[in-house]
Design a protein around this motif. Structure first.
Motif, short mmCIF file in Angstrom:
data_model
loop_
_atom_site.label_atom_id
_atom_site.label_comp_id
_atom_site.label_asym_id
_atom_site.label_seq_id
_atom_site.Cartn_x
_atom_site.Cartn_y
_atom_site.Cartn_z
N TYR A 87 2.75 -25.95 28.99
CA TYR A 87 2.29 -26.77 27.74
C TYR A 87 2.53 -26.13 26.73
O TYR A 87 3.20 -26.67 25.82
CB TYR A 87 0.76 -26.80 28.07
CG TYR A 87 0.01 -27.62 26.94
CD1 TYR A 87 0.15 -28.97 27.11
CD2 TYR A 87 -0.35 -27.22 25.66
CE1 TYR A 87 -0.48 -29.91 26.18
CE2 TYR A 87 -0.74 -27.65 24.67
CZ TYR A 87 -0.98 -29.34 24.72
OH TYR A 87 -1.59 -30.21 23.94
N LEU A 88 2.44 -24.99 26.41
CA LEU A 88 2.35 -24.09 25.12
C LEU A 88 3.91 -23.86 24.88
O LEU A 88 4.41 -23.96 23.82
CB LEU A 88 1.54 -22.71 25.22
CG LEU A 88 0.09 -23.20 24.92
CD1 LEU A 88 -0.82 -21.70 25.00
CD2 LEU A 88 -0.26 -23.93 23.69
N MET A 90 6.24 -25.72 25.70
CA MET A 90 6.88 -27.18 25.48
C MET A 90 6.39 -27.40 23.84
O MET A 90 7.04 -28.21 23.14
CB MET A 90 6.17 -28.30 26.42
CG MET A 90 7.08 -28.63 27.68
SD MET A 90 8.95 -28.54 27.20
CE MET A 90 8.89 -30.03 26.02
N LEU A 91 5.19 -27.07 23.61
CA LEU A 91 4.80 -27.24 22.17
C LEU A 91 5.79 -26.39 21.32
O LEU A 91 6.24 -27.00 20.32
CB LEU A 91 3.25 -26.71 22.03
CG LEU A 91 2.66 -26.73 20.50
CD1 LEU A 91 2.54 -28.09 20.34
CD2 LEU A 91 1.75 -25.76 20.37
N LEU A 94 8.96 -28.26 20.99
CA LEU A 94 8.75 -29.40 19.99
C LEU A 94 8.92 -29.21 18.90
O LEU A 94 9.55 -29.72 18.02
CB LEU A 94 7.68 -30.32 20.49
CG LEU A 94 7.47 -31.01 21.72
CD1 LEU A 94 6.14 -31.47 22.02
CD2 LEU A 94 8.75 -32.06 21.84
N LEU A 95 8.10 -27.96 18.37
CA LEU A 95 8.03 -27.44 17.03
C LEU A 95 9.59 -27.25 16.51
O LEU A 95 10.14 -27.46 15.45
CB LEU A 95 7.14 -26.27 16.91
CG LEU A 95 5.62 -26.85 16.96
CD1 LEU A 95 4.90 -25.57 16.79
CD2 LEU A 95 5.29 -27.91 16.10
N LEU A 97 12.21 -28.43 17.68
CA LEU A 97 13.06 -29.79 17.83
C LEU A 97 12.64 -30.48 16.61
O LEU A 97 13.42 -31.34 16.02
CB LEU A 97 13.05 -30.68 18.98
CG LEU A 97 13.71 -29.98 20.20
CD1 LEU A 97 13.25 -30.94 21.14
CD2 LEU A 97 15.22 -29.97 19.99
N ILE A 98 11.54 -30.45 16.03
CA ILE A 98 11.12 -31.20 14.82
C ILE A 98 11.66 -30.33 13.56
O ILE A 98 12.12 -30.91 12.52
CB ILE A 98 9.58 -31.13 14.65
CG1 ILE A 98 8.93 -32.13 15.64
CG2 ILE A 98 8.96 -31.76 13.21
CD1 ILE A 98 7.57 -32.00 15.64
N LEU A 99 11.75 -28.96 13.77
CA LEU A 99 12.16 -28.18 12.42
C LEU A 99 13.75 -28.50 12.31
O LEU A 99 14.18 -28.34 11.10
CB LEU A 99 12.11 -26.82 12.87
CG LEU A 99 10.67 -25.98 12.25
CD1 LEU A 99 10.83 -24.72 12.84
CD2 LEU A 99 10.41 -26.16 10.92
N ALA B 70 12.37 -36.78 14.07
CA ALA B 70 11.58 -35.46 14.52
C ALA B 70 10.37 -35.87 14.79
O ALA B 70 9.68 -35.19 16.01
CB ALA B 70 11.38 -34.80 13.00
N THR B 81 3.01 -33.48 28.59
CA THR B 81 2.18 -32.50 28.14
C THR B 81 0.88 -32.79 28.08
O THR B 81 -0.10 -32.11 28.81
CB THR B 81 2.60 -31.88 26.85
OG1 THR B 81 2.52 -32.89 25.83
CG2 THR B 81 3.93 -31.40 26.56
N VAL B 466 -5.04 -29.07 31.36
CA VAL B 466 -4.84 -27.94 30.59
C VAL B 466 -6.16 -27.51 29.97
O VAL B 466 -6.88 -28.50 29.62
CB VAL B 466 -3.57 -28.21 29.41
CG1 VAL B 466 -2.32 -28.29 30.09
CG2 VAL B 466 -3.99 -29.47 28.73
N PHE B 481 1.76 -28.50 10.61
CA PHE B 481 3.33 -28.79 10.60
C PHE B 481 3.21 -30.14 9.82
O PHE B 481 4.17 -30.38 8.89
CB PHE B 481 3.71 -28.99 11.82
CG PHE B 481 4.82 -28.15 12.15
CD1 PHE B 481 5.09 -26.96 11.71
CD2 PHE B 481 6.14 -28.86 12.65
CE1 PHE B 481 6.34 -26.16 11.69
CE2 PHE B 481 7.05 -28.21 12.87
CZ PHE B 481 7.17 -26.95 12.44
#
Lengths: 378, 522
Positions: A87-88, A90-91, A94-95, A97-99, B70, B81, B466, B481
């Motif tokens: 989970y973390l 992947m987070l 993702l961050l 891939l957003i950046l 994005a 997730t 989780v 963000f």
């Protein structure tokens, strides 16, 4: 059309193909992002780097999105287990891939040095973070992930983020980073001129040699220090997808058994090594073909991971019998069949127009063109 | 209102990221098509001013597009997730449209969008035009497939539960693809995107005309946006009505909640224009009703009745009871391969999803008491006041758009740009399509609660195992963000709008007379 077993095998191969596509195409974008602070010094050089991937990174990223969609559709239990289990991690991916897209697009839209420096730094992070974590995630597949299922096939995960950071997994993360730096440098070598190209070549040649060393080290570690998984009971190749009803044993050297059974599989690690060595030589001598050798190396490295783990997709370290395999973690036969038709129809079309776009955009990005502001440049 | 458990946090995160993603998607859809239209005019007339217009709107399109990409990545992977059990339970059906979206649409859009920006000097005029159309086509295909997946959540056709694998599996992909809800949602949503794109162009053009800047490009853009916007606004409303009809067929509870209709009314049902729905007393106070209208929207007839919330709750109670034997049998099998559903239980399997509603109340649902079943049945009622008002504001905005685009179209066809007050009104209408689109999302998705898949899987059951702290951390990260990116994005858009397009090289901009502008025959 095909029986269930064949379809499952084909989809395992397609999964590999998509991973290779992702690592080859999106790989050079990630690599360029990681090289950005080191290869480019002046502002215009940084813009050369960004524009070397500027027109194609969006298309390249689709390999990742398609990979995710394909795993969701073809291997739903794997999709559920890996993304929620990591989970973390992947987070953070993702961050990253957003950046990436925003730092590419936003950086040159203002002149202030502080603005540009901030996005430069974020651009580097957007390359390094996903590259490292993808490798770490792969390493964890070899080590097994602690999870099991309840009666209703609800996944229960027993680990945490720090549990992922085991020494072997970190080595895999390093392999991934080095490999993508090699790919990014090989791309840059052909897409830029003068000093930038030379710096990229030097960095790429070193990365390729490091990759050879790390890859061999990982292989030795697997041979001697890591236990692999093997299915003990008879396998229902055409059975319904459920992780129950099999026994799995853990033992030393199991991850290498596939190479003894199918010697041709050894072509994968061989391609990984020879490709990297080739890329290193071609980069050092200044050939533009380095990107091909580097891509062969990447395909070899990804295939090596796939062949070693086969038929496992995600082994469970706490309940080995419930590990997800090619035979028990797929979608239904009709879904696999239908999606195969879609892939056979669309993939050649995608490859055709992608090649055309690369052909149209061929040739190096020059500092002069960017300073002239000829066309749309980031 | 929200407890800080995994379910609430995951829902909040999904809603926030989806609503945020949906700020960029409609504009991408609309602008892509407007760019293609304007560039077609450029290729046909060869006038540089149109090329500059495409380049200018294209720059804004780029800033918006990148945010769409994005934030879209987050959406796709959140299923894995945060909604792992959901992904396992329906991946066999739901994953397919997502994968095909990637193959058919997203590759097309993302590959050619780079060439759109970088290809002006490398391609012939016609080649570049084709590239622009392919970007527009790709984004529309993308919407099609994502809405096929989305519509299946509201109307899960073409799939059954397989007890051997403990999940839903496809029985007919054709039914999934030609889901009537998907068809009506697709056309409704893309037209809403076209309205958003048109309003964006028209508002900014109005701003330039008011300031007497870039008038050449602005008035041409305004003409294109007004005509395209009028057509789109008309189809949003007409097709929204179609969407209402298909919802009436498949999701009776959603319709009843939107209407705050507690009892079944004798046919033809009337439409409540205004009222104050009250959850406690299960009545709507001060209701002002228009006779016949709801009956026509929801059933396309004057003699079929529209069911109310209370009878639907009773119906749910019945289905919960009916689903329990199936649940009990499956629990005893425990995911064993090669089990076959006994014929006697086949009917019960169809109501399995309703039985699962009890899971929120007690884990051993086989032993649920009568009161607990009644409580579970009441949980099928969505948040009535929120739906009631979201729907009404959305519809009101829809009619406002028709009026606004209609006047703009009339004026521009008479070669006028309108009085300053009208231009100002157009300018300040800029945010309205976004408000309508987000409210539409709320009606469709919040209105589907408590179901993640209508009648098949309750939302609370779909989450990942989780720790809540992880989800809280990711939620906080996304909020931080996304907020930072939103500020940057808007600032850049404003900067580019202030700067405006390049002045075309073909002659100086003619000074307009106040209120009236000549439009060249082109």
């Amino acid at each position: 059309m095909f029986d269930y077993m064949t379809l499952r095998l084909i989809w395992w191969a397609i999964l590999g193909l998509l991973l290779v596509g992702f690592a080859v195409f999106d790989g050079f974008d990630l690599g360029v992002a990681m090289l950005h602070p080191f290869v480019a010094k002046k502002d215009v050089e940084r813009r050369v780097l960004i524009n070397a991937i500027g027109p194609v990174w969006e298309g390249n990223q689709v390999w990742f999105i398609l990979g995710g969609g394909a795993v969701f559709a073809a291997w739903p239990p794997l999709y559920a287990a890996s993304f929620s289990g990591f989970y973390l991690a992947m987070l953070l991916v993702l961050l990253g891939l957003i950046l990436r897209p925003v730092s590419i697009t936003f950086r040159s839209k203002r002149e202030e040095p502080r603005w540009r420096a901030t996005w430069d730094w974020l651009f580097f992070v957007s390359g390094a973070l996903p590259s490292l974590l993808f490798g770490v995630a792969f390493g964890n597949l070899f080590l097994g992930v602690p999870y099991h299922y309840d009666q209703w096939l609800r996944l229960i995960y027993e680990g945490g983020l720090l549990g992922l950071l085991r020494p072997f997994a970190l080595l895999c993360g390093l392999v991934s980073v080095t490999m993508l730096v090699m790919q990014g440098a090989s791309w840059l070598a052909g897409k830029s001129e003068g000093e930038i190209s030379e710096r990229a070549r030097r960095a790429g040649a070193v990365a390729a040699l490091l990759l050879v060393i790390e890859f061999i080290a990982a292989g030795l570690w697997i041979a001697t220090g890591i236990e692999g998984y093997r299915i003990e009971t008879e396998i229902a190749y055409n059975g319904p997808s459920t992780p129950f009803g099999k026994e799995v044993m853990i033992g030393a050297g199991e991850w290498l058994l596939n190479y003894a059974r199918q010697p041709f599989a050894a072509l994968a690690p061989l391609a990984g090594l020879l490709g990297a060595i080739g890329a290193s030589i071609l980069l050092a001598t200044g050939s533009r073909l380095a990107i091909l050798a580097s891509s062969v190396s990447i395909a070899g490295v990804v295939a090596t991971a796939g062949f070693s783990l086969f038929p496992f997709l995600m082994p469970s370290s706490s309940h080995p019998g419930q590990s997800l395999t090619v035979w028990d973690a797929s979608s239904s036969q009709s879904t696999l069949g239908l999606m195969l038709v879609a892939v056979i129809f669309f993939l050649p079309i995608i490859l055709a127009y992608t090649s055309w776009v690369y052909w149209v955009l061929r040739g190096p990005v020059t500092e002069a063109a960017i300073e002239r502001g000829d066309d749309h440049y980031y | 209102m929200f407890e800080l458990d995994v379910v609430s946090l995951s829902r909040l995160q999904f809603a926030l990221t989806a609503l945020y993603h949906f700020l960029f998607v409609p504009l991408t859809l609309g602008l892509a098509l407007l760019l293609a239209i304007m560039e077609s005019v450029y290729v046909m007339t060869g006038r540089e001013v149109w090329r500059e217009a495409v380049k200018f709107w294209g720059a804004l399109f780029g800033i918006n597009f990148v945010m769409g990409v994005a934030t879209g990545v987050t959406m796709e992977f959140q299923f894995g997730t945060n909604w792992a059990y959901y992904s396992h339970y329906v991946g066999d059906v739901f994953g397919t449209p997502l994968a095909i979206e990637g193959l058919m649409a997203f590759f097309l859009e993302a590959t050619f969008v780079g060439l759109f920006f970088f290809g002006w000097k490398r391609l012939t005029k016609v080649q570049h035009l084709v590239v622009t159309w392919l970007v527009a086509l790709g984004s529309n295909f993308s919407a099609l497939w994502i809405l096929v997946a989305n519509a299946w959540m509201s109307n899960p056709v073409g799939a059954v539960f397989n007890p051997q694998t403990m999940r839903m599996e496809v029985t007919s992909f054709k039914e999934v693809l030609f889901n009537p809800v998907a068809q009506s949602k697709f056309v409704h949503t893309v037209s809403a995107g076209y309205v958003t794109g048109s309003m964006f162009v028209m508002s900014i053009a109005a701003y330039y005309i008011l300031r007497k800047r870039h008038v050449e490009i602005a008035r041409r853009s305004l003409t294109v946006a007004a005509s395209f916007g009028l057509a789109s606004a008309l189809s949003v409303v007409v097709l929204g009505d179609e969407s209402g009809y298909t919802t009436g067929e498949s999701q009776k509870m959603k319709i009843a909640a939107i209407e705050a209709m507690w009892e079944t009314e004798p046919a033809p049902a009337s439409f409540t224009l205004f009222g104050l729905p009250d959850l406690k007393s299960e009545t709507t106070k001060y209701a002002i009703e228009i006779p016949y209208v709801l009956g026509i929207i929801a059933t396309r007839s004057l003699d079929k009745e529209v069911e109310g919330i209370k009878p639907l709750v009773l119906h749910a109670e019945e289905r919960i009871r009916n689903g329990l034997p199936g649940y009990k049998w499956i629990s005893e099998q425990g995911g064993r391969p090669n089990v076959v559903v006994p014929a006697a239980l086949e009917g019960s399997m169809r109501d399995l999803g309703y039985a699962l509603l009890l899971k929120r109340i007690r884990p051993d649902i086989e032993n649920a008491t009568r009161e607990e079943i009644v409580e579970a049945a009441h949980s099928v009622v969505p948040d009535v006041p929120v739906l009631f008002w979201s729907f009404r504001i959305m519809v009101a905005l829809g009619f406002y758009f028709i009026a606004l685009f209609g006047v703009a179209f009339y004026l521009s066809s008479r070669r006028r740009c309108g009085a300053p007050w009208f231009l100002k009104m157009t300018m300040f209408s800029l945010p309205l399509p976004w408000i309508a689109a987000e409210l539409g999302w709320i009606v469709a998705e919040y209105g589907r609660q408590p179901w993640i898949i209508d009648g098949v899987m309750p939302t609370f059951l779909g989450v990942s195992d989780v720790p809540a702290s992880n989800v809280a951390a990711s939620l906080a990260a996304f909020v931080l963000f996304y907020t930072a990116l939103a500020v940057v994005d808007v600032a850049l858009l404003v900067k580019y709008i202030r700067k405006g397009p390049h002045v075309p090289e073909s002659g100086p901009t003619p000074q307009p007379r106040a209120g009236a502008l000549p439009v060249a025959a082109e």
